[in-house]
Enzyme design. Sequence first.
Site, PDB file in Angstrom:
ATOM      1  N   ARG A  21       0.835  -1.210   0.000  1.00 27.95           N
ATOM      2  CA  ARG A  21       0.000   0.000   0.000  1.00 27.95           C
ATOM      3  C   ARG A  21       0.866   1.255   0.000  1.00 27.95           C
ATOM      4  O   ARG A  21       0.608   2.213  -0.742  1.00 27.95           O
ATOM      5  CB  ARG A  21      -0.908  -0.014   1.231  1.00 27.95           C
ATOM      6  CG  ARG A  21      -1.730   1.248   1.454  1.00 27.95           C
ATOM      7  CD  ARG A  21      -2.557   1.087   2.720  1.00 27.95           C
ATOM      8  NE  ARG A  21      -3.365   2.263   3.010  1.00 27.95           N
ATOM      9  CZ  ARG A  21      -2.961   3.309   3.722  1.00 27.95           C
ATOM     10  NH1 ARG A  21      -1.720   3.314   4.219  1.00 27.95           N
ATOM     11  NH2 ARG A  21      -3.774   4.331   3.947  1.00 27.95           N
ATOM     12  N   ALA A  22       1.902   1.251   0.829  1.00 33.83           N
ATOM     13  CA  ALA A  22       2.784   2.417   0.917  1.00 33.83           C
ATOM     14  C   ALA A  22       3.548   2.636  -0.383  1.00 33.83           C
ATOM     15  O   ALA A  22       3.721   3.780  -0.828  1.00 33.83           O
ATOM     16  CB  ALA A  22       3.753   2.245   2.086  1.00 33.83           C
ATOM     17  N   GLY A 102      12.683 -12.130   2.263  1.00 32.79           N
ATOM     18  CA  GLY A 102      13.835 -12.449   3.089  1.00 32.79           C
ATOM     19  C   GLY A 102      15.123 -12.493   2.296  1.00 32.79           C
ATOM     20  O   GLY A 102      15.188 -12.023   1.156  1.00 32.79           O
ATOM     21  N   ILE A 126       8.760 -13.453   9.273  1.00 37.03           N
ATOM     22  CA  ILE A 126       8.424 -13.584  10.697  1.00 37.03           C
ATOM     23  C   ILE A 126       9.599 -14.113  11.510  1.00 37.03           C
ATOM     24  O   ILE A 126       9.582 -14.047  12.742  1.00 37.03           O
ATOM     25  CB  ILE A 126       7.193 -14.485  10.921  1.00 37.03           C
ATOM     26  CG1 ILE A 126       7.505 -15.945  10.575  1.00 37.03           C
ATOM     27  CG2 ILE A 126       5.987 -13.977  10.144  1.00 37.03           C
ATOM     28  CD1 ILE A 126       6.475 -16.923  11.107  1.00 37.03           C
ATOM     29  N   ASP A 127      10.628 -14.639  10.839  1.00 39.36           N
ATOM     30  CA  ASP A 127      11.780 -15.189  11.560  1.00 39.36           C
ATOM     31  C   ASP A 127      12.692 -14.098  12.123  1.00 39.36           C
ATOM     32  O   ASP A 127      13.489 -14.367  13.020  1.00 39.36           O
ATOM     33  CB  ASP A 127      12.603 -16.095  10.644  1.00 39.36           C
ATOM     34  CG  ASP A 127      11.867 -17.364  10.262  1.00 39.36           C
ATOM     35  OD1 ASP A 127      11.044 -17.834  11.074  1.00 39.36           O
ATOM     36  OD2 ASP A 127      12.101 -17.884   9.153  1.00 39.36           O
ATOM     37  N   ARG A 154      -1.004 -22.165  28.628  1.00 38.18           N
ATOM     38  CA  ARG A 154      -0.685 -22.122  30.053  1.00 38.18           C
ATOM     39  C   ARG A 154      -1.937 -22.346  30.905  1.00 38.18           C
ATOM     40  O   ARG A 154      -1.874 -22.960  31.977  1.00 38.18           O
ATOM     41  CB  ARG A 154      -0.020 -20.798  30.423  1.00 38.18           C
ATOM     42  CG  ARG A 154       0.559 -20.787  31.832  1.00 38.18           C
ATOM     43  CD  ARG A 154       1.218 -19.467  32.148  1.00 38.18           C
ATOM     44  NE  ARG A 154       2.421 -19.235  31.376  1.00 38.18           N
ATOM     45  CZ  ARG A 154       3.605 -19.778  31.643  1.00 38.18           C
ATOM     46  NH1 ARG A 154       3.724 -20.621  32.661  1.00 38.18           N
ATOM     47  NH2 ARG A 154       4.655 -19.505  30.906  1.00 38.18           N
ATOM     48  N   ALA A 186       8.424 -18.612  29.682  1.00 36.34           N
ATOM     49  CA  ALA A 186       8.724 -20.040  29.538  1.00 36.34           C
ATOM     50  C   ALA A 186       9.816 -20.479  30.511  1.00 36.34           C
ATOM     51  O   ALA A 186      10.720 -19.705  30.844  1.00 36.34           O
ATOM     52  CB  ALA A 186       9.154 -20.345  28.111  1.00 36.34           C
ATOM     53  N   LYS A 213       5.891 -25.516  41.744  1.00 31.74           N
ATOM     54  CA  LYS A 213       5.311 -25.251  40.433  1.00 31.74           C
ATOM     55  C   LYS A 213       4.421 -26.411  40.020  1.00 31.74           C
ATOM     56  O   LYS A 213       4.772 -27.575  40.234  1.00 31.74           O
ATOM     57  CB  LYS A 213       6.410 -25.053  39.380  1.00 31.74           C
ATOM     58  CG  LYS A 213       6.936 -23.640  39.278  1.00 31.74           C
ATOM     59  CD  LYS A 213       7.766 -23.471  38.011  1.00 31.74           C
ATOM     60  CE  LYS A 213       8.217 -22.033  37.849  1.00 31.74           C
ATOM     61  NZ  LYS A 213       8.929 -21.830  36.581  1.00 31.74           N
ATOM     62  N   GLN A 251       1.332 -18.967  12.733  1.00 30.18           N
ATOM     63  CA  GLN A 251       2.246 -17.882  13.092  1.00 30.18           C
ATOM     64  C   GLN A 251       2.422 -16.865  11.963  1.00 30.18           C
ATOM     65  O   GLN A 251       2.815 -15.726  12.201  1.00 30.18           O
ATOM     66  CB  GLN A 251       3.620 -18.455  13.468  1.00 30.18           C
ATOM     67  CG  GLN A 251       3.593 -19.332  14.699  1.00 30.18           C
ATOM     68  CD  GLN A 251       4.827 -20.208  14.805  1.00 30.18           C
ATOM     69  OE1 GLN A 251       5.817 -19.823  15.419  1.00 30.18           O
ATOM     70  NE2 GLN A 251       4.782 -21.394  14.217  1.00 30.18           N
TER      71      GLN A 251
END
Length: 319
Positions: A21-22, A102, A126-127, A154, A186, A213, A251
């Site tokens: 878009r930009a 990438g 995303i890496d 969790r 974690a 825990k 992801q």
Amino acid sequence: MKKIGVLTSGGDSPGMNATIRAVVRRGIYMGLDIYGIYYGFSGLINGNIEKLEIGSVGDIIHRGGTILHTSRSEEFKTEMGQQKGFDNLKELGIEGLIVIGGDGSFKGAEKLSQMGLPVIGVPGTIDNDIPETEMSIGFDTALNTVIEAIDRIRDTATSHERIFVIEVMGRDCGNLALWSGLAGGAESVLIPEIDYDMEKVIERLKHGYKRGKKHSIIIVAEGVKPGAEIGKEIKERAGLDNRVTVLGHVQRGGTPTAYDRMLGSRLGAKAVDLLVAGESDKMIGMRDYKLVPVQFKDVFSKIEEPDYDIYELSQSLSI
């Protein structure tokens, strides 16, 4: 320069549409014609190219994925494929190209640059594994997706008082695992760049149980080994019951965060500015929140290292 092309290549990442878009709107604002190349370098070879207007990129800033689609092209790795793509651009009078992707995408971009076509690369993965930039488009969104998954897992880990192994993306780079491990609290984080000691992982789990825990979360980057193997190892060595969750391609998708929309918008506009200014053979990196052009050769000559301070901090806070 009157005509510029733009393509997305390799794995998609949230925020690519904001970048497209930009590019389109900045280009039109500067009096340029902008052409979208569909399906990455494969589309470049096959001539899947069309002119984009302001309306072509309306209502996309909030959408994940890429409206230009993407692919990986074996043909473009050949001289014949590169020449075909170059000729298709020349035939349409396209004088510059913006490649969003990438390091693999940038290697293709560099080939075109060496053939005489001005090219600028925009880091999108995303890496977050590209050297010479602190952040790549999509990483923040993916990180938040992983954190949301950790929080949900969790809840059930607490209910069942169980260990969960969560496998996240990161074949060669553990940044997604590292950052999500710290932000998600974690108990252990396993990344490709640092050899892990399973005995120490188990010792940490047992120490947690001694302190009261009731559950534990282990984040493992896919490049270490499959999460299922980690879970099996824990069960066989320590007799500790556990469950494994592989987050997979969830992801990569989803609505980009405000950060990725901002980053994509800034990088896309800057890429147009650089081409108009006569720059080429460069990626736009980010350092201290400032956009900095970096030669492709400098990107390729380095390997992205994890932030060892974050790793140490994660270890110290998960006792």
